[in-house]
Design an enzyme around this catalytic site. Sequence first.
Site, mmCIF file in Angstrom:
data_model
loop_
_atom_site.group_PDB
_atom_site.id
_atom_site.type_symbol
_atom_site.label_atom_id
_atom_site.label_comp_id
_atom_site.label_asym_id
_atom_site.label_seq_id
_atom_site.Cartn_x
_atom_site.Cartn_y
_atom_site.Cartn_z
ATOM 1 N N CYS A 124 -12.027 -29.118 -29.301
ATOM 2 C CA CYS A 124 -12.428 -29.358 -29.395
ATOM 3 C C CYS A 124 -14.484 -29.221 -29.484
ATOM 4 C CB CYS A 124 -12.500 -29.337 -27.650
ATOM 5 S SG CYS A 124 -13.522 -30.248 -26.383
ATOM 6 N N ASP A 184 -15.465 -36.113 -24.346
ATOM 7 C CA ASP A 184 -16.235 -35.810 -22.940
ATOM 8 C C ASP A 184 -16.266 -37.378 -22.478
ATOM 9 O OD1 ASP A 184 -16.133 -33.655 -23.638
ATOM 10 O OD2 ASP A 184 -18.691 -32.520 -23.893
ATOM 11 N N ASP A 193 -12.775 -25.146 -27.996
ATOM 12 C CA ASP A 193 -14.202 -25.785 -27.507
ATOM 13 C C ASP A 193 -15.295 -25.511 -29.070
ATOM 14 O OD1 ASP A 193 -15.676 -27.877 -27.001
ATOM 15 O OD2 ASP A 193 -15.408 -27.261 -25.264
#
Length: 741
Positions: free
Chosen positions: A535, A557, A487
């Site tokens: 991500c 998301d 992420d």
Amino acid sequence: MSIIVNDNLQQFHLTNGTVSMVLKVVDGKLVNLYTGAAVPDSDFSYLIDDHFRVQSATPSDEHEGRFAEHQRFEYPEFGHGDYRHPAIEVAQSNGSRLTDLKFTGYAVHDGKSPLPGMPSTFAAVNADGRTINDASDAATTLTIDLTDELTGLSVRLFYTIFRDEPVIARSAHIRNNGNQPLTLTRAASFNLDLPDANWDMIEFTGAWAREREPHRQPLHQGIQQIESLRGASGPYFSPAAVFARPETNEDAGEAFGLTFVYSGNFDLHAEVDTYQSTRLQLGINPFGFAWHLEPGESFQTPEALLGFSANGLNALSQTFHRIVLDHLQRPTWARRERPVLINNWEATYFDFTEDKLLELARLAQQAGIELFVLDDGWFGARTSDNAGLGDWVANPDRLPQGIAGIASKINDLGMKFGLWFEPEMVNKNSDLYRAHPDWAIATPGHIQSVYRHQYVLNFANRDVVDNIYDQMHAILANANVAYIKWDMNRFITEAFDATRGAEHQGELMHRYILGVYALYERLFASFPDLIIEGCASGGSRFDYGILAYSPQIWTSDDTDAVERMSIQYGTSFFFPVATMGAHVSITPNHQTGRSEPLSTRANVAMFGTFGYEMDLTSTSQEDLAEIADQVAFFKSHAELLHNGDLYRLVAPFDHRRMAWMSVSADRAHAIVGDYVILGVPNKPKSRLYLRGLDTDARYHVTSTDGKFDAVRSGGELMHVGIDDTDLGPDFASRIYLVDRA
């Protein structure tokens, strides 16, 4: 041969039977005479612009010379009469930024060389699953050398044309061969001057939770630009655009596609002059960029890709999809099915125990799900988003036996185990920050902006990358982790590199992303079978640079199925279905509050990498049984969904309908997704027209809801269509299976 060189004419013709690009040396400068559909080789000198125009400057007598601002330069400079944006600008010790790059040589070789320290396309993959570069006829590379005699600056332009795809890869290597320092303030990877402006620009814009919606508008005089200054490609403007003729649609017409194999700041623009010629440029954003070159030092630009289609936008997208799967992604996972996963984030957020996770995993395994992913909250003092980032050690209160312990327990259930990291970030409330506060990016004397209680680590600092690598390696080497969700939730502010002097501050943004790539490379060197899903707050770094390392990227998301129709539809213009992380989530949806049938949530997510993000422990037995059926159905059709040719059939942006389909290479099989967004009372007849089938072949078409079963010719299915008027109400969906009879 895909590159034809005529030394007498100083002409270079790149062609593979589908696309042609013709370059020529004119008065010592490299110009582009033609780019478009493939044409036979010829003397293209008649395309040189020799027209006299008032107020245009020329290096010789104005009635004899050629006017710089009307030439189609390949790597243009500013200052010699070309008043359009240059591809290169170099600040010199005397304050001048004027250069005069002249042709000094060329070379042609089979294959394609990698770019040092950066992702790039490769020529082919051999039988052992390894990439082949120089020793391959799947691509041919032309290099052209340009030199500025006064400063000693040299530029080597790279052009690679692929044998089987209408795509040309471009980059530039810039070197200071002089005896004085130089500062590179602009270095485009790609420049293309087109002779007219009769093009529409399709750009892909949005924001968090609504990424990559296509917007189409005609080119106009002046500049149309998309860019990022955030330190990442970002969700607001994707580093890709389509330039299509006004009449071009999904199935017919000419179009160019332009995209960047890069994950940092970019600038992509179209500049139309008042003579209706167009300059396209793509490269590192020059705003704030300044790369210092001492004598003997060099700079390599990232790679840009130009694709061409004479058969509409679907064909252009399919070309880019094949480039990603066959020439960009690591062969380990590019065309190999990844496991169906469940992620615990929307099921638990930060509120979990090991027992809760194992209960969720047991139910997932019973449904046929193959991979359990533990998301944020497993490390350091992390019980909310205000602490722990940077301390990649398992929290013993939550995981008494650490990552190795829970991974082993998940494996014992017959599942693979995956783990979330946000390696580029740090909380002030962390051991790492307390030990190394100087590792967080900050400018001396200025406030330190914050988002989500986190700060960006300086990945331009090798010590930082070493530390994070060592922490991640310790986890991965001691636990059976098959998958990482990587992420990145915060963009760069107060950009300053505390490890370098003033003359190098314009290098931070690029050096940062090179540090990210370096960490990827080191992890794969140690763990070659690892799956890393990219991500960045969802799709904030969905680009070809990340795809070179990650076989899939979390698309957004926003997990709402209706919203995902638009997001995945726009994403599909440049990115194949197999790269789009897509999950079935809870209802009412956590982002929109909307409730949709479980079947529709799955029917959308199947046109992506497939998984679940919901609390199965609070799911009814009926829904658990349906989930098991969905997983089994996906597994039986994953090859077709992920490796077939995608056709966009109906765009979702009128908020009524959407449809797409994937067709096998031999046209024997297809799978179709047909969706209602909002139902229409007293609606007219609706017909769904398929694409990509053999006209004369007979196909057996069935729907998964049992409401359609017929044998029809490919011609009927494509031109007469399927009556789907009965599909409804709001958020209804249907999957059709099409098999040659």
